[in-house]
Design an enzyme around this catalytic site. Structure first.
Site, short mmCIF file in Angstrom:
data_model
loop_
_atom_site.label_atom_id
_atom_site.label_comp_id
_atom_site.label_asym_id
_atom_site.label_seq_id
_atom_site.Cartn_x
_atom_site.Cartn_y
_atom_site.Cartn_z
N VAL A 153 1.85 7.07 0.37
CA VAL A 153 0.99 6.12 1.07
C VAL A 153 -0.38 6.11 0.41
O VAL A 153 -0.95 7.16 0.11
CB VAL A 153 0.84 6.51 2.56
CG1 VAL A 153 -0.17 5.61 3.27
CG2 VAL A 153 2.20 6.44 3.26
N CYS A 154 -0.91 4.90 0.19
CA CYS A 154 -2.21 4.75 -0.44
C CYS A 154 -3.14 4.00 0.51
O CYS A 154 -3.11 2.77 0.58
CB CYS A 154 -2.07 3.99 -1.76
SG CYS A 154 -3.64 3.75 -2.60
N ILE A 155 -3.91 4.76 1.30
CA ILE A 155 -4.96 4.16 2.13
C ILE A 155 -6.23 4.97 1.93
O ILE A 155 -6.18 6.16 1.61
CB ILE A 155 -4.57 4.07 3.63
CG1 ILE A 155 -4.18 5.43 4.20
CG2 ILE A 155 -3.50 3.03 3.87
CD1 ILE A 155 -3.90 5.44 5.69
N ASN B 183 0.80 -1.23 0.00
CA ASN B 183 0.00 0.00 0.00
C ASN B 183 0.83 1.27 0.00
O ASN B 183 0.33 2.35 0.34
CB ASN B 183 -0.98 -0.02 1.18
CG ASN B 183 -1.79 -1.29 1.21
OD1 ASN B 183 -1.67 -2.08 2.13
ND2 ASN B 183 -2.56 -1.54 0.17
N HIS C 253 -7.88 9.34 0.61
CA HIS C 253 -8.49 9.62 -0.68
C HIS C 253 -9.60 10.65 -0.52
O HIS C 253 -10.33 10.64 0.46
CB HIS C 253 -9.05 8.34 -1.30
CG HIS C 253 -7.98 7.33 -1.60
ND1 HIS C 253 -8.23 5.99 -1.74
CD2 HIS C 253 -6.64 7.48 -1.78
CE1 HIS C 253 -7.10 5.36 -1.99
NE2 HIS C 253 -6.12 6.24 -2.02
#
Length: 169
Positions: free
Chosen positions: A91-93, A84, A97
């Site tokens: 960081v991609c959580i 992730n 978003h």
């Protein structure tokens, strides 16, 4: 615009004061530069009983001028190998978003950013992400593939990154 910026700045200043008064286990946070409330340096300590245990991972948290209506971005400066986290450290959580419906249909609107999130809740979500990777919609395809198919290789790579982070700390 200026009113929004000053409201965001005041809110971030309050969150910083709260964290200084009552530090939270697992991370420390402060400003990159005292003249800029919108750029924070965060050090996350690898959570106990995870592959990242004992590591020290530095990240930059960049807040938009309309915070808390829009989420900050978080980017690891330290090397990170995780499904992730994009190869460049972003960081991609879900909670990072933009609010509303997911154009790709992966996330519920309720899983995405809401203005109730704080620096503390964001960092605790990242710590949780380190504990349990989501390989369903990975940011780092190679890390996700390794996590699924050759877990021992994944563990070996993460152990090397943890050791490196300890040497640099």
């Amino acid at each position: 615009m200026a009113a929004t910026t000053s409201q965001a700045s005041l809110l971030l200043a309050k969150q910083l004061r709260d964290l200084m008064k009552s530090p939270v286990d697992g991370f420390s946070a402060g400003l990159v530069d005292d003249s800029n409330m919108f750029e924070w340096r965060v050090t996350i300590i690898g959570p106990p009983d995870t592959l990242y245990d004992g590591g020290y991972f530095n990240a930059i948290m960049s807040f938009p001028t309309n915070y808390p209506n829009s989420p900050p971005s978080v980017k690891f400066l330290s090397e990170m190998w995780h499904p992730n986290v994009y190869p460049d450290g972003r960081v991609c959580i879900s909670i990072l978003h933009a609010p509303g419906d997911d154009p790709n249909g992966y996330e519920l609107a309720s899983e995405r950013w809401t203005p109730v999130h704080t620096v503390e809740s964001i960092v605790l979500s990242i710590i949780s992400m380190l504990s349990s990777p989501n390989d369903e919609s990975p940011a780092n395809i190679e890390a996700a593939k390794q996590w699924r198919e050759t877990r021992d290789e994944f563990k070996k790579k993460v152990r090397r990154i943890v050791r490196k982070s300890q040497e640099m700390f």
